[in-house]
Design an enzyme around this catalytic site. Structure first.
Site, PDB file in Angstrom:
ATOM      1  N   ASP A   1      -0.148  -3.886   5.693  1.00  0.00           N
ATOM      2  CA  ASP A   1      -1.017  -3.507   6.915  1.00  0.00           C
ATOM      3  C   ASP A   1      -2.341  -3.903   6.670  1.00  0.00           C
ATOM      4  O   ASP A   1      -3.096  -3.723   5.802  1.00  0.00           O
ATOM      5  CB  ASP A   1      -1.062  -2.159   7.190  1.00  0.00           C
TER       6      ASP A   1
ATOM      7  N   HIS B   1       0.882  -1.175  -0.149  1.00  0.00           N
ATOM      8  CA  HIS B   1       0.050  -0.085   0.248  1.00  0.00           C
ATOM      9  C   HIS B   1       0.920   1.202   0.118  1.00  0.00           C
ATOM     10  O   HIS B   1       2.267   1.178   0.040  1.00  0.00           O
ATOM     11  CB  HIS B   1      -0.950  -0.089   1.341  1.00  0.00           C
TER      12      HIS B   1
ATOM     13  N   HIS C   1       6.185  -5.264  11.198  1.00  0.00           N
ATOM     14  CA  HIS C   1       5.378  -4.117  11.407  1.00  0.00           C
ATOM     15  C   HIS C   1       5.192  -3.927  12.875  1.00  0.00           C
ATOM     16  O   HIS C   1       4.262  -3.453  13.284  1.00  0.00           O
ATOM     17  CB  HIS C   1       4.316  -4.159  10.670  1.00  0.00           C
TER      18      HIS C   1
ATOM     19  N   HIS D   1      -7.202  -2.200   5.118  1.00  0.00           N
ATOM     20  CA  HIS D   1      -6.550  -1.136   5.721  1.00  0.00           C
ATOM     21  C   HIS D   1      -7.199   0.294   5.294  1.00  0.00           C
ATOM     22  O   HIS D   1      -8.278   0.167   4.733  1.00  0.00           O
ATOM     23  CB  HIS D   1      -5.054  -1.167   5.073  1.00  0.00           C
TER      24      HIS D   1
ATOM     25  N   ASP E   1       5.650   4.912   5.053  1.00  0.00           N
ATOM     26  CA  ASP E   1       6.422   4.008   5.470  1.00  0.00           C
ATOM     27  C   ASP E   1       6.613   2.756   4.423  1.00  0.00           C
ATOM     28  O   ASP E   1       7.454   1.772   4.990  1.00  0.00           O
ATOM     29  CB  ASP E   1       6.255   3.604   7.004  1.00  0.00           C
ATOM     30  N   HIS E   2       5.815   2.564   3.570  1.00  0.00           N
ATOM     31  CA  HIS E   2       6.303   1.353   2.819  1.00  0.00           C
ATOM     32  C   HIS E   2       6.648   1.773   1.100  1.00  0.00           C
ATOM     33  O   HIS E   2       7.013   0.815   0.503  1.00  0.00           O
ATOM     34  CB  HIS E   2       4.648   0.556   2.466  1.00  0.00           C
TER      35      HIS E   2
HETATM   36 ZN   LIG Z   1       2.616   0.665   7.607  1.00  0.00          ZN
END
Ligand SMILES: [Zn+2]
Ligand SMILES: [Zn+2]
Lengths: 309, 309
Positions: free
Chosen positions: A212, A63, A270, A141, A67-68
């Site tokens: 996530d 996604h 995570h 998510h 942070d990804h």
């Molecule tokens: Zn994340």
């Protein structure tokens, strides 16, 4: 086939854990590395591993949270700077192409290799080639998020040459026919069934790497009978309400998914910066009554995925 | 006032040097930190310093090459995640706004503070407030690139209270008038000139922080009489042709700029990964005949900028 964890933290980098990235090492299987998510400084983490960026063949983005993905433009540029020429394909939710292309355009980065994008809109098979099949399914998510199931094709049984020699079957084109499972009549009149001379096939390995997510049925489908499930555990066992509010999972919810799917090994990643040291390992200890082979992974952990015995 | 180097390398991160970023610490002067360039993983570097992201008031981008900007979206997001509420302004070439906004939009990052952009198109003063003035001038790089000159306002001389007491001048509103440099008649008939009771003013400090550039006249203008010049040195003394071809400078060219501008201290950064250990320090040794106070800076170096004596 190994998993190498490059970033196992959540949200922001900390001194203990970088933001999200996992490498699936397929060097023996297809001379390639696949990355799942590329948080900022993934290329910095790679400097401390044996991974060579030009071996990265495919990148799967779960996604578009920062942070990804914020490590993607830098990694792509460095792969070019280091002389990579092999094509690279990025799979991910709609928007990943715009993000990468804007970053490369604005910085006037010209890549030395072809870059392809596959934006995912539906559940289903992404590709099936060279003995690997990858399936994506939507998770639950805050923004569009996909989990990935990687299936290795079964390795067919080997021709049992020793057994043929024992029975004095002369080598030649007959061996090929037997290996293909055909029935063959020898010059001396004996009739041999190829299936009697082929070892048991080696079932391919299955790995599920999720992004996530709240607990969701698609996670079970992705992880069905997987050798390894990589599942987020942003929250601890009892923080069900927090997990729900933030669109994440607890360690217990991750283990329940693994249990329903019949998964052997559960790797929790995570991990929030709120859990350090023992508190992080607790996330795994708490759920070993559900999946005994559960562990919290750390940056630079390498987990081998052996064939089933 | 100190410079803290967060990344001193060129092009790609290496184990020795991260990509470009310099912090100008103005904590005593205006309770703020200013950043110049934000290469990928600048926020990771900051984790190893005492800098708190919410203290970052202004960010100046020299140019849009990836090694100077790819750390911006992550830093901005983390500043928000950590509860920053003070406004932040980003100065840089046209395109910086599109890059940052696309990154934040695609990742659905909502910031907890107002973010302003000033895209620079011409040479000139960017602002003048709270005792600091910043001027930008175009350099000579492959893409639009600006250097920055930071001028601290002169600190006015202090009122010499001791001297007034010696001369038995009664304290009161008269002190304020004298401090303002006025001429005052005392009740006893004495006439005092305020200028006789004010210490020498402290000249403000001047720092020039340049981006990637060939040797260019604007660099001299930016560095005129600076206390410190931060100049790139992507190439060694004799690699003039290479430097020209790649739109960069040699250490000698940097020192020549410093000499022409009358700069006291020359700090060389943007060091290629080809120069490690002694070879890197050579870049400075080679030019100390031109500027004796020259050094190659490393990541995490902190350089104090004292008032002139
Ligand atoms: Zn994340
Ligand atoms: Zn540069």
């Amino acid at each position: 086939m190994q998993l190498e964890f490059l970033g196992t933290g959540a949200g922001s980098p900390s001194k203990q854990r970088n933001v999200a990235s996992v490498a699936l090492r397929l060097l023996e299987e297809r001379n390639a590395i696949w990355l799942f998510d590329v948080g900022e400084a993934t290329q910095h983490q790679i400097l401390n591993t044996t991974i060579r960026p030009r071996k990265i063949e495919k990148i799967f983005i779960t996604h578009l949270h920062g942070d990804h993905i914020f490590g993607l433009p830098g990694l792509l540029s460095s792969r070019s700077f280091q002389g990579g020429t092999e094509p690279l394909t990025i799979y991910g939710p709609v928007g990943i192409k715009r993000y990468v292309q804007t970053s490369l355009q604005v910085s006037e980065s010209r890549l030395s290799y072809p870059l392809h994008f596959v934006e995912i809109t539906d559940d289903g098979e992404l590709f099936n080639d060279h003995g690997f099949r990858v399936i994506a399914r939507r998770l639950d998510h805050k923004i569009a998020c996909f989990g990935y199931r990687i299936e290795e094709a079964d390795h067919p049984g080997e021709l049992q040459v020793e057994k043929l020699r024992e029975q004095k079957v002369p080598s030649g084109p007959i061996y090929g026919l037997l290996k293909a499972g055909k029935t063959v009549t020898l010059p001396d009149g004996r009739v041999l069934d190829g299936r009697d001379f082929i070892g048991t096939p080696q079932p391919g390995r299955i790995v599920a790497i999720l992004g996530d997510t709240r607990q969701t049925k698609n996670a079970v489908l992705l992880a069905q009978n997987a050798d390894v499930l990589v599942h987020e555990s942003t929250f601890a066992k009892d923080e069900t309400k927090m997990a729900h509010n933030y669109y994440h999972s607890t360690s217990k919810q991750a283990a329940e998914i693994a249990k329903k799917a019949g998964v052997k090994k559960l790797l929790l990643n995570h991990i929030s910066a709120r859990y350090t040291g023992k508190a992080a390992y607790q996330l795994a200890y708490q759920v070993r009554n559900i999946i005994p082979d559960t562990r919290v992974v750390n940056d630079f952990d390498v987990i081998d995925i052996p064939f089933k015995k």
